[in-house]
Design an enzyme around this catalytic site. Structure first.
Site, PDB file in Angstrom:
ATOM      1  N   GLY A 268       6.447  -0.844  -5.566  1.00  0.00           N
ATOM      2  CA  GLY A 268       6.935  -0.536  -4.429  1.00  0.00           C
ATOM      3  C   GLY A 268       6.952  -1.463  -2.967  1.00  0.00           C
ATOM      4  N   ALA A 269       5.754  -1.956  -3.506  1.00  0.00           N
ATOM      5  CA  ALA A 269       5.327  -2.483  -1.414  1.00  0.00           C
ATOM      6  C   ALA A 269       3.441  -2.747  -2.604  1.00  0.00           C
ATOM      7  CB  ALA A 269       5.039  -2.489  -0.466  1.00  0.00           C
ATOM      8  N   MET A 270       2.558  -3.939  -1.731  1.00  0.00           N
ATOM      9  CA  MET A 270       0.718  -4.139  -1.725  1.00  0.00           C
ATOM     10  C   MET A 270       0.546  -4.103  -0.126  1.00  0.00           C
ATOM     11  SD  MET A 270      -0.872  -4.045  -3.812  1.00  0.00           S
ATOM     12  CE  MET A 270      -2.830  -4.267  -3.132  1.00  0.00           C
ATOM     13  N   HIS A 304       3.023   3.602   4.722  1.00  0.00           N
ATOM     14  CA  HIS A 304       1.998   3.356   3.599  1.00  0.00           C
ATOM     15  C   HIS A 304       1.036   2.320   3.965  1.00  0.00           C
ATOM     16  CE1 HIS A 304       0.820   5.041   0.009  1.00  0.00           C
ATOM     17  NE2 HIS A 304       0.161   4.175  -0.582  1.00  0.00           N
ATOM     18  N   GLU A 305       1.340   1.156   3.753  1.00  0.00           N
ATOM     19  CA  GLU A 305       1.282  -0.055   3.515  1.00  0.00           C
ATOM     20  C   GLU A 305       0.001  -0.741   4.470  1.00  0.00           C
ATOM     21  OE1 GLU A 305       0.917  -0.958   0.609  1.00  0.00           O
ATOM     22  OE2 GLU A 305       2.811   0.250  -0.376  1.00  0.00           O
ATOM     23  N   HIS A 308      -3.171   2.077   5.212  1.00  0.00           N
ATOM     24  CA  HIS A 308      -3.538   1.274   3.450  1.00  0.00           C
ATOM     25  C   HIS A 308      -4.925   0.617   4.818  1.00  0.00           C
ATOM     26  CE1 HIS A 308      -3.205   2.857  -0.182  1.00  0.00           C
ATOM     27  NE2 HIS A 308      -2.077   2.294  -0.612  1.00  0.00           N
TER      28      HIS A 308
HETATM   29  N1  TRP Z   1      -1.538  -0.528  -4.240  1.00  0.00           N
HETATM   30  C1  TRP Z   1       0.516  -0.141  -3.650  1.00  0.00           C
HETATM   31  C2  TRP Z   1       0.650   0.882  -3.316  1.00  0.00           C
HETATM   32  O1  TRP Z   1       0.240   1.676  -3.255  1.00  0.00           O
HETATM   33  C3  TRP Z   1       1.234  -0.311  -5.374  1.00  0.00           C
HETATM   34  C4  TRP Z   1       0.292  -1.158  -6.469  1.00  0.00           C
HETATM   35  C5  TRP Z   1       0.055  -0.901  -7.425  1.00  0.00           C
HETATM   36  C6  TRP Z   1       1.187  -2.147  -7.055  1.00  0.00           C
HETATM   37  N2  TRP Z   1      -0.309  -1.740  -7.864  1.00  0.00           N
HETATM   38  C7  TRP Z   1       1.190  -2.730  -8.141  1.00  0.00           C
HETATM   39  C8  TRP Z   1       2.384  -2.806  -6.198  1.00  0.00           C
HETATM   40  C9  TRP Z   1       1.584  -3.990  -8.686  1.00  0.00           C
HETATM   41  C10 TRP Z   1       3.366  -3.826  -6.747  1.00  0.00           C
HETATM   42  C11 TRP Z   1       2.833  -4.078  -8.531  1.00  0.00           C
HETATM   43  O2  TRP Z   1       1.063   0.886  -1.946  1.00  0.00           O
HETATM   44 ZN    ZN Z   2      -0.524   2.984  -1.366  1.00  0.00          ZN
END
Ligand code: TRP
Ligand code: ZN
Length: 880
Positions: A268-270, A304-305, A308
């Site tokens: 989804g996103a990072m 969410h992001e 974090h």
């Molecule tokens: N940490 C990210 C989240 O929960 C998700 C995530 C983990 C991710 N590994 C990834 C996104 C690899 C892209 C590719 O928001």
């Molecule tokens: Zn997350």
């Protein structure tokens, strides 16, 4: 060049690194095929580590160009460079030294979308969990925190923007058409939070003033021409920033916060520090191309992001076993945010549905694992519904047990005590234990024991003595690797609803039950209420206070009493849903045995009454009208599943409800808000009710005309896609369906995200015939196998969203998935492994389909050259 696939990493093996990293300077000279990376790391030997211990850094498909220590070339005999590790001997026994590592990587040919890759001509990184080691050799683990300085050099034509984490230091012209930019991130961070983006993008800007008056520049980068679709994401970002200040006192901590939307992304996103990278599906929205559900997802994922930044970045994880420390907690926080922005009850209902649809089957099958796993072969495979969603529920239970006041005190203590740390679940729980004075030892089993507990509930009303007894008994079935389970601490919110609909407020004896919550801690406990004026109805696990299965014989009349009178909206929906589930399970079993189906009149009456009740929110009425999905019914049946029988039974119930409420549905179908589109919860709720009413009305009529008319008149994607779905799934043979599909495709030909919906809607059309259509779509020239969203919209939708099509009795669906998984694995193992999890419940199928599924899984295992990702999933699915 594959790394060892059999290696198992274990929680109990944790030990800190031999060397301590102080800071890292990275320089990138970007080039599609030959990007030069220079990493200068200042570090020192950790106290107590023997002077002859070598430095061992992680790598993954990187090749070393040169290596220096304190600026001098290192003797060849003092290091070993393998694709997956770099070992250096003879380093100083004490004091800091500098290691300079030069590597060359090829972003253009990086199809795994981990490390540095290219998407639509844009350079972009994804480092969580272990992608940084694909860029350079480093201690690529979350407990190694360092301050980063990053310099990026690239061609001006190719990369107008050069972005990394932290604050902008400066930049300018470099040489022959190239320019550079430098970034400094003062907050020590693990390598998985590193990010770099470089490319020619469109920019949307805004700003936010924090609680303490600092101004933060907000920037969202999107593909050129899509700037107009970033407004909602920007608005959601500002609301998130404000919410975290108001609710948790968490303020943003850099001068700039950037989001980049890319079209090739595995998840989804990072949450990279100060530079979030998003799947563009969760940034871009306008009424024409995005549905209400898309808007809600954008709001939730942006939040969410952003959240974090404190839960994940300022306080990170000691190791990947602690993943739920950041993910479960951050999901919990984004849920609370969305609940505050929208209707809390409706939001909670959607969460319960999602948890049961994704996490419960995971916990009941071969892939079951604890919220904090104790061993893994491939960490990518543990970004699961259990870690995220059940992880969030566990935090929710802490709040339920402690109460909101002590919960907040515990969070404050966590932020204060662990800021800057790489922490563990033990650290987290200790804060709540300390803040509340409660012993959370038994509760902590939620982190280590897999499986969904069952609680059987029986009640006993004594009319003469006016006493009411509630007996609760817990059990937890074995899961892979855990045959014996200890007793859990299960907080079950409850209410006693009196005959007149009022709630009884007396406290019971027999155990802790303050605040309307039974604290079930023993195997079996009886709570006794006295002086109850009349026979009450028990509303149990209100709001889904614990993620458990409740087994209780409750009469239809009692469920109806809860549905009518419970003061808690979620509990009212739970009662309605329970009623519907029971009926559908019974009907499905009868259908499987070739018997006549029972009348659904009673259920239809309840649903129609709720639909008609204007005192209820439209969004709630829409949720109540949405019958449990076929997969929900399968989950409740649990074994010997015949998806066709479930489909037959559910269709019959849909028809009965549709006919029972036809006039009402036909009227409600016209109730979508007119005029200017607003993505807000209120209008979205009205559209949801109108949409589901339209589908019932169309079903009752047995004609595509109503859906086609809605399709032709639609002025937003929510209505348009809903109409196309009804046409495609209920009237596959009708002429209007083909017309609408063609019109949709022509209209959105240049819009991948909208076109993804076209694929999904067709892939989820019920029936064995759909597989042929999926094959046709797979073979068509515009099907892009390298784009994860596109792959998920077709193969993912078919395998996890089409029970009758995917589970066709001849096994063709399983063979299709196996073939595609083997093929995709060659380019993108993470995506392939995730697609394969669609088969995680294969053992609950009837024997014929089970055998077909087994053969398909065995064929994957036999394919050879599998990634660790796919072989880990297939091995676990076939084990036992
Ligand atoms: N940490 C990210 C989240 O929960 C998700 C995530 C983990 C991710 N590994 C990834 C996104 C690899 C892209 C590719 O928001
Ligand atoms: Zn997350």
């Amino acid at each position: 060049m594959r790394t060892e696939t059999g290696q198992v990493f274990k929680l109990k093996d944790y030990r800190p690194t031999d060397f301590v990293v102080e800071r890292i300077d990275l320089t990138f000279e970007l080039d599609p095929k030959e990007t030069k990376v220079i990493s200068r790391v200042i570090m020192h030997r950790r106290e107590g580590v023997p002077a002859d211990a070598p430095l061992v850094l992680d790598g993954d498909e990187v090749s070393l160009d040169s290596l220096q220590i304190d600026g001098a070339d290192i003797e060849r005999s003092l290091y070993d460079a393998a694709p997956d590790s770099l070992t250096i001997r003879g380093l100083p026994a004490s004091g800091p030294f500098e290691v300079t590592v030069a590597t060359t990587i090829s972003p253009e040919t990086n199809t795994k979308l981990m490390g540095l890759y290219r998407t639509n001509g844009v350079y972009c990184t994804q480092c969580e969990a272990e992608g940084f080691r694909r860029i350079t050799y480093f201690y690529d683990r979350p407990d190694v925190l360092a301050v980063y300085t990053v310099t990026i050099i690239a061609s001006k034509d190719e990369a107008k923007y050069l972005l990394s984490n932290g604050n902008y230091l400066g930049g300018g012209n470099y040489d022959e058409g190239r320019h550079f930019a430098a970034w400094f991130d003062p907050h020590p961070k693990p390598s998985y939070l590193f990010a770099l983006v470089a490319g020619d993008l469109g920019l949307v800007e805004d700003s936010f003033t924090t609680l303490s008056g600092r101004e933060v520049a907000l920037k969202i980068y999107v593909e050129h021409g899509k700037e107009g679709r970033a407004g909602y994401a920007m608005d959601a970002l500002k609301r998130s920033m404000k919410w975290d200040e108001e609710v948790y006192g968490c303020e943003y901590d850099l001068d700039i916060f950037q989001i980049v939307a890319v079209s090739d992304f595995n998840m989804g996103a990072m949450e990279n520090k100060g530079l979030n990278v998003f799947n563009d599906k969760y940034v871009l929205a306008d009424p024409e191309t995005a549905t209400d559900a898309d808007y809600a997802n954008i709001e939730a994922i942006i939040a969410h992001e952003y959240f974090h930044n404190w839960t994940g970045n300022r306080i990170t994880c000691r190791d990947w076993f602690q993943l739920c420390l950041k993910e479960g907690l951050t999901v919990f926080r984004d849920h609370a945010f969305s609940a505050d922005q929208r209707s809390a009850a409706v939001k909670r209902i959607a969460e319960i549905r999602l948890l049961k649809a994704h996490q419960f089957p995971e916990d009941a099958g071969p892939l079951a694992h604890p919220v904090r796993p104790e061993a893994y072969r491939e960490i990518n495979n543990f970004y699961t519904a259990t870690v995220y969603e059940k992880g969030s529920e566990v935090v929710g239970m802490i709040r339920t047990i402690l109460g909101r006041g002590d919960f907040r005190k515990g969070m404050d203590l966590y932020f204060q005590r662990h800021d800057g740390d790489a922490a563990t679940i033990e650290d987290f729980l200790a804060c709540f234990a300390e803040a509340s004075g409660r012993d959370l030892k038994q509760f902590s089993l939620w982190y280590s024991q897999a499986g969904t507990p069952s609680v059987s509930v029986s009640t006993d009303w004594n009319e003469a003595k006016k006493t009411f007894k509630v007996t609760l008994e817990q059990s937890l079935a074995p899961t892979p690797g855990q045959s014996r389970k200890a007793l859990m601490h299960i907080p079950l919110a409850y209410g006693l609803i009196l005959p007149d609909g009022a709630e009884f407020d007396g406290r019971p004896t027999g155990g802790e039950a303050g605040g309307g919550v039974f604290q079930l801690t023993r195997r079996k406990q009886t709570f006794t209420f006295t002086d109850v004026p009349g026979r009450p109805v028990l509303s149990i696990n209100r709001g889904f206070s614990a993620p458990v299965n409740i087994a209780m014989e409750q009469s239809a009349a009692d469920l109806a009493h809860i549905a009518r009178h419970d003061s808690d909206g979620v509990a009212r929906w739970q009662a309605i849903n329970e009623q519907a589930t029971r009926h559908l399970v019974t009907a499905s079993r009868l259908a499987r045995d070739g018997r006549n189906l029972p009348s659904a009149q009673e259920l239809a009456d309840i649903l129609v009454a709720v639909a008609a009740d204007e005192s209820l929110e439209p969004a709630f009425r829409a949720q109540a009208l949405a019958l449990p999905a076929e997969s929900d019914i399968a989950r409740e049946i649990g074994s010997n599943i015949d998806p066709d029988a479930i489909h037959t039974a559910r269709e019959a119930v849909l028809m009965e409800v549709a006919r029972a409420g036809f006039d009402l549905f036909a009227r409600l179908a016209e109730g979508a808000p007119k005029g200017q589109y607003s993505p807000g919860a209120e209008d979205a709720g009205k559209r949801a009710l109108a949409g589901i009413a339209m589908s019932y009305a169309a079903i009752a009529e047995g004609s595509p005309a109503r859906a086609k008319a809605a399709f032709d008149a639609a002025d937003n994607m929510t209505v348009l896609s809903q109409a196309l779905q009804v046409l495609t799934q209920n009237f596959p043979a009708a002429r209007e369906t083909g017309e609408a599909l063609d019109a949709f495709k022509a209209r959105f030909a240049g819009d991948p995200l909208a076109l993804d919906k076209w694929y999904s809607i067709q892939a989820t059309a019920p029936g064995a015939e759909t597989r042929a259509r999926v094959e046709e779509l797979l073979a068509s020239s515009d099907f892009d196998r390298t784009n994860p969203n596109r792959v998920r919209s077709l193969i993912g939708a078919f395998s996890s969203g089409n029970p009758t099509g995917f589970n066709a009795a001849d096994g063709g669906g399983y063979r299709l998935l196996a073939r595609e998984v083997i093929d995709i694995d060659k380019r993108n193992p993470q995506l392939a492994a995730r697609l394969l999890t669609a088969m995680r419940s294969w053992r609950s199928l009837e024997p014929g389909r089970q055998e077909q599924a087994r053969l398909a899984l065995v064929s994957i295992r036999a394919a050879g050259n599998l990634s660790t990702d796919v072989s880990d999933i297939v091995d676990r699915m076939l084990a036992g």
